[in-house]
Design a protein around this motif. Sequence first.
Motif, mmCIF file in Angstrom:
data_model
loop_
_atom_site.group_PDB
_atom_site.id
_atom_site.type_symbol
_atom_site.label_atom_id
_atom_site.label_comp_id
_atom_site.label_asym_id
_atom_site.label_seq_id
_atom_site.Cartn_x
_atom_site.Cartn_y
_atom_site.Cartn_z
ATOM 1 N N VAL A 1 0.876 -1.184 0.000
ATOM 2 C CA VAL A 1 0.000 0.000 0.000
ATOM 3 C C VAL A 1 0.904 1.222 0.000
ATOM 4 C CG1 VAL A 1 -1.791 1.274 1.231
ATOM 5 C CG2 VAL A 1 -1.738 -1.237 1.346
ATOM 6 N N LYS A 2 0.694 2.133 -0.959
ATOM 7 C CA LYS A 2 1.500 3.340 -1.065
ATOM 8 C C LYS A 2 0.675 4.532 -0.603
ATOM 9 C CE LYS A 2 2.350 5.303 -5.043
ATOM 10 N NZ LYS A 2 2.870 5.658 -6.370
ATOM 11 N N GLY A 3 1.325 5.448 0.132
ATOM 12 C CA GLY A 3 0.617 6.622 0.598
ATOM 13 C C GLY A 3 1.546 7.775 0.901
ATOM 14 N N THR A 4 0.954 8.863 1.334
ATOM 15 C CA THR A 4 1.703 10.057 1.753
ATOM 16 C C THR A 4 1.220 10.459 3.126
ATOM 17 O OG1 THR A 4 0.094 11.494 0.682
ATOM 18 C CG2 THR A 4 2.018 10.907 -0.607
#
Length: 100
Positions: free
Chosen positions: A95-98
């Motif tokens: 899961v990619k996020g900021t």
Amino acid sequence: MIYLTQLIFVKEGKEAVFHQFEEIAIPIMADYNGKVVYRIRPGKESFVSYEEEQPYEIHFISFELEQDFKNFLKDPRREEFMYLKEEAIKSTFLVKGTKI
């Protein structure tokens, strides 16, 4: 800054092989502005509920830029030992996020 959460599912009996790969791959991350923020090996008692298989480890990592992460994935030192990863890991969920 990008953040990645990775749930790692290891093949039964291949935990030591997985650890070998991690001992090589994790230090290389620093060359690409990456770091392991959290590395968690949850026990069954850590899950309140679940519908699918439980992960062997959960990694929460960060890189300054997405390109840093892409460059890390292509690092020749890491690629040299991908056979360990392929032998040990059944599957991963990324899961990619900021940060907000």
